[in-house]
Every structure is written in C-alpha cells, then in structure tokens.
Write a protein that holds these residues in place. Structure first.
Motif, PDB file in Angstrom:
ATOM      1  N   THR A   1       0.822  -1.217   0.000  1.00  0.00           N
ATOM      2  CA  THR A   1       0.000   0.000   0.000  1.00  0.00           C
ATOM      3  C   THR A   1       0.853   1.264   0.000  1.00  0.00           C
ATOM      4  OG1 THR A   1      -0.177   0.249   2.418  1.00  0.00           O
ATOM      5  CG2 THR A   1      -1.775  -1.203   1.330  1.00  0.00           C
ATOM      6  N   THR A   2       2.126   1.136   0.352  1.00  0.00           N
ATOM      7  CA  THR A   2       3.029   2.298   0.354  1.00  0.00           C
ATOM      8  C   THR A   2       3.668   2.527  -1.013  1.00  0.00           C
ATOM      9  OG1 THR A   2       5.055   1.074   0.949  1.00  0.00           O
ATOM     10  CG2 THR A   2       3.599   1.772   2.758  1.00  0.00           C
ATOM     11  N   GLY A   3       3.393   1.619  -1.948  1.00  0.00           N
ATOM     12  CA  GLY A   3       3.993   1.731  -3.273  1.00  0.00           C
ATOM     13  C   GLY A   3       5.142   0.770  -3.498  1.00  0.00           C
ATOM     14  N   MET A   4       5.477  -0.046  -2.501  1.00  0.00           N
ATOM     15  CA  MET A   4       6.570  -0.997  -2.652  1.00  0.00           C
ATOM     16  C   MET A   4       6.183  -2.080  -3.650  1.00  0.00           C
ATOM     17  SD  MET A   4       8.700  -3.019   0.347  1.00  0.00           S
ATOM     18  CE  MET A   4       9.080  -1.454   1.146  1.00  0.00           C
ATOM     19  N   ARG A   5       7.144  -2.490  -4.461  1.00  0.00           N
ATOM     20  CA  ARG A   5       6.901  -3.548  -5.435  1.00  0.00           C
ATOM     21  C   ARG A   5       6.544  -4.846  -4.709  1.00  0.00           C
ATOM     22  NH1 ARG A   5      11.255  -0.452  -8.023  1.00  0.00           N
ATOM     23  NH2 ARG A   5      12.720  -1.388  -6.523  1.00  0.00           N
ATOM     24  N   PRO A   6       5.569  -5.617  -5.225  1.00  0.00           N
ATOM     25  CA  PRO A   6       5.134  -6.840  -4.538  1.00  0.00           C
ATOM     26  C   PRO A   6       6.271  -7.798  -4.222  1.00  0.00           C
ATOM     27  CG  PRO A   6       3.566  -6.289  -6.256  1.00  0.00           C
ATOM     28  CD  PRO A   6       4.706  -5.321  -6.408  1.00  0.00           C
ATOM     29  N   ALA A   7       7.203  -7.987  -5.155  1.00  0.00           N
ATOM     30  CA  ALA A   7       8.315  -8.913  -4.905  1.00  0.00           C
ATOM     31  C   ALA A   7       9.184  -8.413  -3.760  1.00  0.00           C
ATOM     32  CB  ALA A   7       9.156  -9.084  -6.168  1.00  0.00           C
ATOM     33  N   ASP A   8       9.437  -7.110  -3.717  1.00  0.00           N
ATOM     34  CA  ASP A   8      10.239  -6.535  -2.632  1.00  0.00           C
ATOM     35  C   ASP A   8       9.506  -6.628  -1.300  1.00  0.00           C
ATOM     36  OD1 ASP A   8      12.291  -5.916  -4.347  1.00  0.00           O
ATOM     37  OD2 ASP A   8      11.762  -3.803  -4.565  1.00  0.00           O
ATOM     38  N   ALA A   9       8.196  -6.360  -1.330  1.00  0.00           N
ATOM     39  CA  ALA A   9       7.403  -6.424  -0.100  1.00  0.00           C
ATOM     40  C   ALA A   9       7.413  -7.833   0.476  1.00  0.00           C
ATOM     41  CB  ALA A   9       5.969  -5.972  -0.370  1.00  0.00           C
ATOM     42  N   ALA A  10       7.386  -8.836  -0.395  1.00  0.00           N
ATOM     43  CA  ALA A  10       7.410 -10.221   0.072  1.00  0.00           C
ATOM     44  C   ALA A  10       8.752 -10.561   0.703  1.00  0.00           C
ATOM     45  CB  ALA A  10       7.128 -11.169  -1.101  1.00  0.00           C
ATOM     46  N   ILE A  11       9.848 -10.073   0.116  1.00  0.00           N
ATOM     47  CA  ILE A  11      11.175 -10.323   0.686  1.00  0.00           C
ATOM     48  C   ILE A  11      11.293  -9.680   2.058  1.00  0.00           C
ATOM     49  CG2 ILE A  11      13.629  -9.786   0.437  1.00  0.00           C
ATOM     50  CD1 ILE A  11      13.228 -10.057  -2.610  1.00  0.00           C
ATOM     51  N   VAL A  12      10.838  -8.434   2.171  1.00  0.00           N
ATOM     52  CA  VAL A  12      10.888  -7.745   3.462  1.00  0.00           C
ATOM     53  C   VAL A  12      10.062  -8.512   4.497  1.00  0.00           C
ATOM     54  CG1 VAL A  12      10.320  -5.634   4.718  1.00  0.00           C
ATOM     55  CG2 VAL A  12      11.320  -5.479   2.436  1.00  0.00           C
ATOM     56  N   GLY A  13       8.881  -8.971   4.094  1.00  0.00           N
ATOM     57  CA  GLY A  13       8.045  -9.742   5.006  1.00  0.00           C
ATOM     58  C   GLY A  13       8.747 -10.985   5.511  1.00  0.00           C
ATOM     59  N   GLU A  14       9.425 -11.699   4.617  1.00  0.00           N
ATOM     60  CA  GLU A  14      10.144 -12.911   5.006  1.00  0.00           C
ATOM     61  C   GLU A  14      11.277 -12.597   5.989  1.00  0.00           C
ATOM     62  OE1 GLU A  14      11.417 -14.599   1.355  1.00  0.00           O
ATOM     63  OE2 GLU A  14       9.397 -15.228   0.748  1.00  0.00           O
ATOM     64  N   LEU A  15      12.017 -11.522   5.716  1.00  0.00           N
ATOM     65  CA  LEU A  15      13.147 -11.173   6.584  1.00  0.00           C
ATOM     66  C   LEU A  15      12.675 -10.658   7.938  1.00  0.00           C
ATOM     67  CD1 LEU A  15      15.463  -9.486   3.928  1.00  0.00           C
ATOM     68  CD2 LEU A  15      15.706 -11.762   4.945  1.00  0.00           C
ATOM     69  N   MET A  16      11.566  -9.924   7.956  1.00  0.00           N
ATOM     70  CA  MET A  16      11.025  -9.465   9.241  1.00  0.00           C
ATOM     71  C   MET A  16      10.553 -10.630  10.093  1.00  0.00           C
ATOM     72  SD  MET A  16       8.947  -6.003   8.114  1.00  0.00           S
ATOM     73  CE  MET A  16       8.185  -5.791   9.727  1.00  0.00           C
ATOM     74  N   ILE A  17       9.844 -11.573   9.477  1.00  0.00           N
ATOM     75  CA  ILE A  17       9.334 -12.707  10.242  1.00  0.00           C
ATOM     76  C   ILE A  17      10.458 -13.662  10.627  1.00  0.00           C
ATOM     77  CG2 ILE A  17       7.815 -14.729  10.137  1.00  0.00           C
ATOM     78  CD1 ILE A  17       6.462 -12.002  10.687  1.00  0.00           C
ATOM     79  N   GLU A  18      11.534 -13.684   9.850  1.00  0.00           N
ATOM     80  CA  GLU A  18      12.700 -14.477  10.242  1.00  0.00           C
ATOM     81  C   GLU A  18      13.225 -14.003  11.593  1.00  0.00           C
ATOM     82  OE1 GLU A  18      15.361 -17.562   9.952  1.00  0.00           O
ATOM     83  OE2 GLU A  18      13.656 -17.134   8.645  1.00  0.00           O
ATOM     84  N   ALA A  19      13.192 -12.680  11.823  1.00  0.00           N
ATOM     85  CA  ALA A  19      13.605 -12.143  13.120  1.00  0.00           C
ATOM     86  C   ALA A  19      12.700 -12.671  14.230  1.00  0.00           C
ATOM     87  CB  ALA A  19      13.588 -10.616  13.095  1.00  0.00           C
ATOM     88  N   ASP A  20      11.385 -12.691  13.988  1.00  0.00           N
ATOM     89  CA  ASP A  20      10.447 -13.215  14.986  1.00  0.00           C
ATOM     90  C   ASP A  20      10.671 -14.701  15.233  1.00  0.00           C
ATOM     91  OD1 ASP A  20       8.702 -11.023  15.806  1.00  0.00           O
ATOM     92  OD2 ASP A  20       8.050 -10.954  13.732  1.00  0.00           O
ATOM     93  N   LEU A  21      10.898 -15.457  14.170  1.00  0.00           N
ATOM     94  CA  LEU A  21      11.121 -16.893  14.320  1.00  0.00           C
ATOM     95  C   LEU A  21      12.341 -17.173  15.178  1.00  0.00           C
ATOM     96  CD1 LEU A  21      10.408 -18.094  10.661  1.00  0.00           C
ATOM     97  CD2 LEU A  21       9.042 -18.642  12.689  1.00  0.00           C
TER      98      LEU A  21
END
Length: 359
Positions: A30-50
């Motif tokens: 929703t901020t304008g980030m490309r879907p592929a980039d947004a998915a990578i960021v999501g994976e790396l953020m949740i990796e921190a939680d894991l």
C-alpha cells in the motif's frame, strides 16, 4: 479495537509465519513498494520473529509504514553495488528499505568470498534492517562464517563518562556453521538491551529490569519503560561496551560514508528525514583455511566439551550462542508465532488505516 474486545482476547495467539509474511507484504504494497520486494521484506522481518528477536520483526511494521509514508524511506529505491577491489564492495542503498539493502550487501559478500576467500561489503543510504542475525546467517547458509554490524538508527547511549545520547546500540552478529543443520550465532547489542526491547516493554506495560537504563533526572535506575525518553541505555561491560559501540560505529558508518555519532537521525522521533544508515557484512570462506567438514566437526566437539564443564550453583544447563535461537525457530515454525494482544490490536488498527484485511 475496543478495550472490551482486548480484554476478552487471550493474552497471546499463535499465527503461522506465512500468514504474517503475507500481512506485512500487503501492508507494504500500500506504500507503493513492489510486490516482490514487499514479500522479501516480510520474510526477513518474520525471520527475526522466528529466531526470537521479537522487537525487530512484525512489531516494527507500523513504524516502517509511517517512515515510508512520511518520506524517510523510498519504497521503490534502486540499490546499486560498486565493487572496489577483489574482496570489497560498497552498496548504495538509495535510501531504500534496510532489509532489501542489507540482503544485497550479504549476497554480494558471499559472492566475493566465493571468488577471493573473503568478502567485506559495506553500505550507506540504508535504513533499519531488523535483527542482525538474519544477515549474519546468510553466509552461514552458504557454508561460510558471517559477521554483521551496523550503526543503530537512534542514539540511546552516552560515550563512557558522558551523559548525552551520542552513541547507538550498534549491534554485532557473528554466525558459524556447525553442520547437522546447526549453527553458532552471537547476536547482541552493545547496550544491555536493544531499544526495541524497551519499546516492546512500554507497549505491553512491562517494567524494565534494573541495570538496563539510567534515569538522567535522578542518576538512579530507570524502571518505567514509558519514561525511557528521560534515560540512557547502559553499555555492556561498562567502558568496554561503550568502546565497542564506538568502533563498530566507525566501521559501519564512517568507513562506508554513512552517518555516525551526533549526525545520527533518530527514526523514532523524525519520520520525514533519511537516516543514511551504515551496515556491513563479512563473509569468510572456511575452505580457504581448513576443510569445512573439519571446522564444523571441531565446533561440535568443542561445544559438547564446553557444555559439559562444571556449572555454577543454580544453573541447569550451559548454553552457547544460538542454541536457543535454533530451538526456538523450529518450535515457532511448527506451532506459530505468538503475538501479544496489544500488538495484534496495533497491527489491526494499521490494517484498518491502510484498507487491508486484518489479522
């Protein structure tokens, strides 16, 4: 979410990692980030939680969205790499999302190490990238030793002997493969705790432990997390931690042409100004020194021997860096990630604001 609804919810609820990654990606798109980039960021953020770095995962999403929408982070930045020698490179993050920038840094370091035995890659014009162990683990997954350090995105410590916030919590992470899907991983701030931990305690209404922060108004310990703006984080090991933060700041910041010291922009207080964050990743090819299998076998041998040494009274088990991380990640992948009710409420409020489906 209403106060009544919050009270009727369980204190924590488990969420599959894939659900949370998708939620982050949808929010960032929703901020304008490309879907592929947004998915990578999501994976790396949740990796921190894991891995257990709960103050550096999805907890940070509302802040990241605010920084992007206010102009501090460019959601469509072009990241460029300049190779400066056989084993070194400098990445210009273009003021992009830190997770994307540091992933490029790590990938480049691994590539250089394959060619030259070692790769040291720094960056400037980056941003907060979450947990350091996520990036130190990337060379480890390639069978190498990984080292990560950064200049923190806000100053919460004083130079030793001072009483002004002039240094960040400048983190350091070092990872080594042990074979058998195991790794040693040291991931630490140079302060007693990260400031993200303080923020998490404030959100959940939990007191800080004595020895984490000093209250500048009284000179005594600061326990109320909501009053953290009136205090300073204490360094690990007294003057040694302060000195380590200083040197890491010069290596990650000054050496890369990034911000350091009093030039740091506090991303907790200022949301419309680029931070010019500096980070670096070192990848070391073990095979250039000893056979990898031998190195991993020796790490396992020494680890077993060290864990078998005599324990202090009251200590049930000697733990080495990364053991809890390995166990926690496996457990959370199986059982899901537990999010505190106040965090779920905050994330769902963000979803409502962005016009996306809530958790």
């Amino acid at each position: 979410m209403s106060e009544t609804a919050l009270k009727t919810q369980p204190a924590r609820q488990a969420w599959p990692a894939a659900i949370l990654i998708d939620f982050i990606a949808r929010a960032l798109e929703t901020t304008g980030m490309r879907p592929a980039d947004a998915a990578i960021v999501g994976e790396l953020m949740i990796e921190a939680d894991l891995n257990g770095a709960d103050a550096h995962g999805i907890f940070r999403l509302p802040q990241y969205v605010q920084l992007i929408r206010d102009g501090a982070i460019n959601p469509t930045a072009e990241i460029s790499v300049k190779k400066t020698a056989a084993a070194t490179a400098l990445v210009d993050g273009g003021n992009g999302m830190g997770h994307l920038v540091v992933k490029r840094v790590a990938d480049t370091a691994i590539e250089l190490a394959r060619e030259s035995g070692i790769g040291w890659v720094g960056c400037h014009r980056s941003n907060h990238a979450g947990s350091g162990s996520v990036y130190a683990a990337m060379p480890v997954q390639a069978g190498m030793i990984g080292i990560y350090a950064a200049v923190a995105n806000a100053n919460h410590m004083a130079v030793w002997g001072g009483m002004e916030a002039a240094l960040g919590t400048n983190p350091l992470a070092i990872g080594m493969p042990m074979g058998e899907d195991r790794q040693l991983m040291l991931d630490m701030a140079t302060s007693m705790v990260s400031y993200g931990t303080v923020k998490k305690h404030a959100m959940q209404g939990q007191p800080l432990q004595e020895g984490w922060m000093v209250d500048l108004r009284t000179g005594g310990p600061l326990i109320d997390a909501a009053q953290s703006s009136h205090g300073l984080l204490l360094p690990i090991g007294g003057y040694k931690g302060s000195g380590l933060a200083l040197m890491l700041g010069f290596l990650a910041g000054t050496l890369n042409g990034a911000a350091m010291g009093l030039d740091i922009v506090d991303f907790n207080a200022v949301t419309d100004t680029p931070t010019d964050t500096g980070q670096f990743v070192i990848a070391i090819d073990i095979e250039r020194f000893v056979p990898r299998a031998q190195f991993e076998s020796e790490l396992r041998r020494h680890s077993k021997a060290l864990k078998g040494t005599a324990r202090m009274p009251g200590v049930d088990e000697i733990r080495l860096p990364g053991e809890q991380r390995n166990e926690r990640r496996a457990r959370r992948m199986k059982d899901g990630l537990q999010l505190a009710a106040p965090l779920v409420a905050k994330l769902n409020a963000l979803a409502d604001k962005l016009g996306i489906a809530p958790l």
